[in-house]
Design a protein around this motif. Structure first.
Motif, PDB file in Angstrom:
ATOM      1  N   HIS A 292       0.888  -1.017  -0.052  1.00 33.72           N
ATOM      2  CA  HIS A 292       0.146   0.248  -0.118  1.00 33.72           C
ATOM      3  C   HIS A 292       0.938   1.293  -0.365  1.00 33.72           C
ATOM      4  CE1 HIS A 292      -3.354   2.417   0.312  1.00 33.72           C
ATOM      5  NE2 HIS A 292      -3.082   3.403   1.418  1.00 33.72           N
TER       6      HIS A 292
ATOM      7  N   GLN B  47      -7.554  -4.222  -4.911  1.00 30.54           N
ATOM      8  CA  GLN B  47      -7.516  -3.578  -4.314  1.00 30.54           C
ATOM      9  C   GLN B  47      -7.693  -2.478  -4.354  1.00 30.54           C
ATOM     10  OE1 GLN B  47      -3.884  -1.269  -2.649  1.00 30.54           O
ATOM     11  NE2 GLN B  47      -4.847  -1.967  -0.299  1.00 30.54           N
ATOM     12  N   ASN B  48      -7.273  -1.953  -5.395  1.00 30.72           N
ATOM     13  CA  ASN B  48      -8.018  -0.962  -6.068  1.00 30.72           C
ATOM     14  C   ASN B  48      -9.436  -0.774  -6.410  1.00 30.72           C
ATOM     15  OD1 ASN B  48      -5.738   0.322  -5.590  1.00 30.72           O
ATOM     16  ND2 ASN B  48      -4.484   0.431  -6.889  1.00 30.72           N
TER      17      ASN B  48
ATOM     18  N   TRP C  96     -11.571  -2.823  -6.024  1.00 25.53           N
ATOM     19  CA  TRP C  96     -12.645  -2.901  -4.715  1.00 25.53           C
ATOM     20  C   TRP C  96     -12.263  -1.777  -3.872  1.00 25.53           C
ATOM     21  CZ3 TRP C  96     -16.229  -6.002  -3.403  1.00 25.53           C
ATOM     22  CH2 TRP C  96     -16.549  -7.262  -4.372  1.00 25.53           C
ATOM     23  N   PHE C  97     -11.999  -0.831  -3.734  1.00 24.64           N
ATOM     24  CA  PHE C  97     -11.534  -0.088  -2.696  1.00 24.64           C
ATOM     25  C   PHE C  97     -10.913   1.360  -2.942  1.00 24.64           C
ATOM     26  CE2 PHE C  97     -10.870  -4.232  -0.302  1.00 24.64           C
ATOM     27  CZ  PHE C  97     -12.174  -4.390   0.751  1.00 24.64           C
ATOM     28  N   GLY C  98      -9.943   0.894  -4.143  1.00 22.51           N
ATOM     29  CA  GLY C  98      -9.029   2.299  -4.864  1.00 22.51           C
ATOM     30  C   GLY C  98     -10.233   3.455  -6.028  1.00 22.51           C
ATOM     31  N   SER C  99     -11.454   2.891  -6.609  1.00 24.42           N
ATOM     32  CA  SER C  99     -11.937   4.232  -6.837  1.00 24.42           C
ATOM     33  C   SER C  99     -13.074   4.583  -5.944  1.00 24.42           C
ATOM     34  CB  SER C  99     -12.778   3.404  -7.980  1.00 24.42           C
ATOM     35  OG  SER C  99     -11.875   2.935  -8.985  1.00 24.42           O
ATOM     36  N   TYR C 100     -13.393   5.981  -5.918  1.00 25.47           N
ATOM     37  CA  TYR C 100     -14.445   6.048  -5.529  1.00 25.47           C
ATOM     38  C   TYR C 100     -15.389   7.398  -7.223  1.00 25.47           C
ATOM     39  CZ  TYR C 100     -11.267  10.499  -6.310  1.00 25.47           C
ATOM     40  OH  TYR C 100     -10.512  10.599  -5.968  1.00 25.47           O
TER      41      TYR C 100
ATOM     42  N   GLN D 144      -7.607   1.158 -11.263  1.00 24.34           N
ATOM     43  CA  GLN D 144      -7.426  -0.082 -11.108  1.00 24.34           C
ATOM     44  C   GLN D 144      -5.978  -0.623 -10.877  1.00 24.34           C
ATOM     45  OE1 GLN D 144      -8.789   0.982 -13.166  1.00 24.34           O
ATOM     46  NE2 GLN D 144      -9.162  -0.638 -14.813  1.00 24.34           N
TER      47      GLN D 144
END
Length: 297
Positions: A36, A90-91, A93-97, A128
């Motif tokens: 990370h 990871q990105n 599931w959790f990185g994009s907004y 991603q």
């Protein structure tokens, strides 16, 4: 006493299981944290920029901050491969907004601000991805310097700056190890590994991406003249090519020796190339031959 002695082996076994479990969990946690913080696009990152750009008297100047340390051993490549896959998951599931804006033009501006940030070490193609695919410079961002797509002067300058920084970063990484790969993966503040993340033993379009970028940054005739936006990095890009000509020649020779069949001039038929066509295994494909031709041009 006898009862206690009888339970002792079970206690030792449970203690060992607990110790091993804690050790495994600690190792996984360490790897997750390491991956990370060595992601330059993470909120908390230790990755530094090996090159920085600034505007001086209307021109974009490139300044090297340090010599990038690169690794290409089998172990390093596996680490890079694993990290690339981990960060994609990871990105995703959790990185994009969600973009903060709601109107189309404002959403485009939000995306440009995020993607063309010159304070990042290099350019990526999507949320991603957080590692550098040099092919992006020629395949996905081939029209990045089209002045018709500039939102304003700041956006225009940011595009040129991150594009130049990315090309210099990739050139340094490949030249240091005298090799060309599909992917460059940061693993420390000033360290990166070179790895292959797509099927194929030889990259098809990585060197092309670098050469395309260096040419596009100098080519004032690529697009119709625009009185509002003009190239500001052509002199710096030209000087970079002059200074790094030996490295570029060396990488071109490596690429040609790996890819080109000297008897036909086409891509060798006994190799499988890795390229933007993810997951496709092929031999001397039309795409790869076009890339070979343009690379030599």
């Amino acid at each position: 006493m006898i009862v206690l002695m009888g339970n002792w082996p079970r206690f030792i076994k449970q203690r060992k299981i607990l110790t091993v479990s804690l050790l495994v969990m600690s190792t996984i946690l360490f790897i997750v944290i390491w991956f990370h913080i060595t992601n330059p696009y993470a909120a908390l990152s230790i990755v530094r920029q090996s090159y920085k750009t600034e505007i001086v008297s209307g021109s974009i100047k490139l300044e090297k901050q340090f010599a990038l340390q690169t690794y290409s051993s089998n172990l390093a490549q596996r680490i890079g491969y694993i990290k690339s896959g981990f960060l994609i998951v990871q990105n995703s599931w959790f990185g994009s907004y969600k973009a903060p804006s709601e109107q189309t033009d404002d959403i485009i501006r939000d995306i440009h601000k995020l993607r063309f940030d010159p304070h990042k070490p290099y350019l990526i193609s999507g949320d991603q991805f957080s590692v550098l695919y040099p092919r992006n410079l020629g395949v996905f961002y081939n029209s990045i310097l089209n002045p018709a797509t500039a939102l304003d002067q700041q956006d225009w300058q940011n595009k040129q700056r991150i594009y130049l920084q990315s090309a210099a970063y990739a050139l340094d990484a490949f030249a240091a190890k005298k090799t060309i790969t599909t992917t460059i993966v940061p693993i420390g503040s000033q360290k990166a590994v070179l790895t292959q993340v797509h099927p194929g033993s030889v990259p098809s379009d990585s060197l092309y991406g670098i050469l395309f970028a260096l040419q596009a940054l100098q080519d004032t005739q690529r697009y119709p003249s625009n009185s509002t936006y003009s190239l500001q990095a052509q002199e710096t890009a030209r000087q970079l090519v002059i200074e790094r000509r030996a490295d570029l020649d060396m990488l071109l020779e490596i690429y040609l020796s790996q890819v080109r069949d000297p008897s036909t001039g086409f891509v060798k038929r006994n190799i499988q190339l890795a390229s933007a066509r993810d997951g496709t295994v092929r031999e001397s494909a039309f795409y790869d031959n076009i890339i070979l031709w343009k690379t030599m041009q």
